[in-house]
Design a protein around this motif. Structure first.
Motif, short mmCIF file in Angstrom:
data_model
loop_
_atom_site.label_atom_id
_atom_site.label_comp_id
_atom_site.label_asym_id
_atom_site.label_seq_id
_atom_site.Cartn_x
_atom_site.Cartn_y
_atom_site.Cartn_z
N ASP A 30 -29.06 36.31 12.96
CA ASP A 30 -29.36 35.48 11.90
C ASP A 30 -28.03 34.55 11.92
O ASP A 30 -27.26 34.57 10.82
CB ASP A 30 -29.25 36.53 10.52
N PRO A 31 -27.97 33.62 12.63
CA PRO A 31 -26.73 32.64 12.62
C PRO A 31 -26.57 31.74 11.69
O PRO A 31 -27.66 31.54 10.84
CB PRO A 31 -27.11 31.85 14.21
N GLU A 32 -25.62 31.38 11.02
CA GLU A 32 -25.43 30.30 10.08
C GLU A 32 -25.41 29.18 10.65
O GLU A 32 -24.86 28.73 11.71
CB GLU A 32 -24.10 30.36 9.26
N ILE A 33 -26.53 27.89 10.22
CA ILE A 33 -26.56 26.68 10.71
C ILE A 33 -26.22 25.60 9.81
O ILE A 33 -27.16 25.52 8.92
CB ILE A 33 -28.14 26.73 11.36
N LEU A 34 -25.37 25.00 10.12
CA LEU A 34 -24.90 23.73 9.14
C LEU A 34 -25.40 22.45 9.96
O LEU A 34 -25.68 22.38 11.18
CB LEU A 34 -23.27 23.78 9.09
N GLU A 35 -25.80 21.51 9.03
CA GLU A 35 -26.37 20.16 9.55
C GLU A 35 -25.67 19.06 8.90
O GLU A 35 -25.20 18.99 7.92
CB GLU A 35 -27.84 19.96 9.09
N ALA A 36 -25.63 18.16 10.00
CA ALA A 36 -25.00 16.78 9.41
C ALA A 36 -25.94 15.62 10.17
O ALA A 36 -26.30 15.69 11.22
CB ALA A 36 -23.39 16.52 10.07
#
Length: 217
Positions: A30-36
């Protein structure tokens, strides 16, 4: 391999960010995925995250000029592996990306499994490049020399150079980095010497040469 990863996806196309999110979702627990969606948002992501395990960078997102965006990113997040993700998967772009410090290169035409394999390789400390492509050597002697010179800059010097390229004055750079203007002047002098140029304008032009080749996304 450890679990609990934090990944950053930097790409201006929502659909492709979704594809990368799907590829990353199968890695770890369950990785944390940040987006830009642009380079400014990417900088905010990096500043706001406690720790980041890997950044996926599109070379042509708004605010990033080709490979000069990679140079800028490496200065902001030096210890974090960066994987370039691009539709321009010619040997020159791949080779220059790796020469400028990318830990891997993923073509946007890659299958989901190949993307995942490349990401896992980088997380294991390896360099990931598309298979079956002969990268050769740099044909442009000036670019080869420039890449070598850029790689001699410290992370702080690279950061200062990137901020000069944004048009900031010495005193503005000093304020942003929380150091004295005299310290920035010393960094600028070192940058000019390492790049073999006589002025900050020439240094910025040199950096822009890295990002001047047309790239499709």
């Amino acid at each position: 391999m450890a679990t609990g990863f934090t990944f950053v996806i930097a790409d201006d196309h929502p659909l492709f960010r979704g594809a990368l999110r799907e590829a990353l979702a199968g890695i770890g627990d369950d990785p944390e995925i940040l987006e830009a969606g642009d380079f400014g948002s990417l900088k905010e992501c990096i500043a706001g995250a406690e720790s980041i395990d890997l950044i996926l960078l599109d070379l042509t997102m708004p605010g990033a000029s080709g490979l000069s965006g990679l140079v800028s990113l490496r200065s902001m997040a030096a210890p974090v592996p960066v994987v370039v993700v691009s539709g321009s998967d010619d040997p020159q772009t791949i080779r220059r990306s790796l020469d400028l410090g990318a830990s891997g290169f993923i073509s946007k035409s890659s299958s989901m499994d190949n993307m995942r394999d490349a990401i896992r390789s980088v997380l294991d400390g390896e360099i990931a490049a598309p298979k079956g492509i002969e990268l050769g050597t740099e044909a442009d002697a000036e670019i080869d020399d420039l890449i070598t010179r850029l790689n001699t800059l410290t992370p702080q010097q690279s950061k200062v150079l990137s901020m000069l390229a944004e048009g900031l004055l010495n005193k503005q750079v000093a304020y942003e980095l929380g150091v004295s203007e005299a310290t920035i002047k010393a960094h600028v002098s070192a940058i000019l010497q390492k790049l073999g140029v006589d002025s900050r304008t020439q240094a910025v032009i040199a950096l822009s040469r890295i990002g001047s080749d047309p790239l499709s996304s």
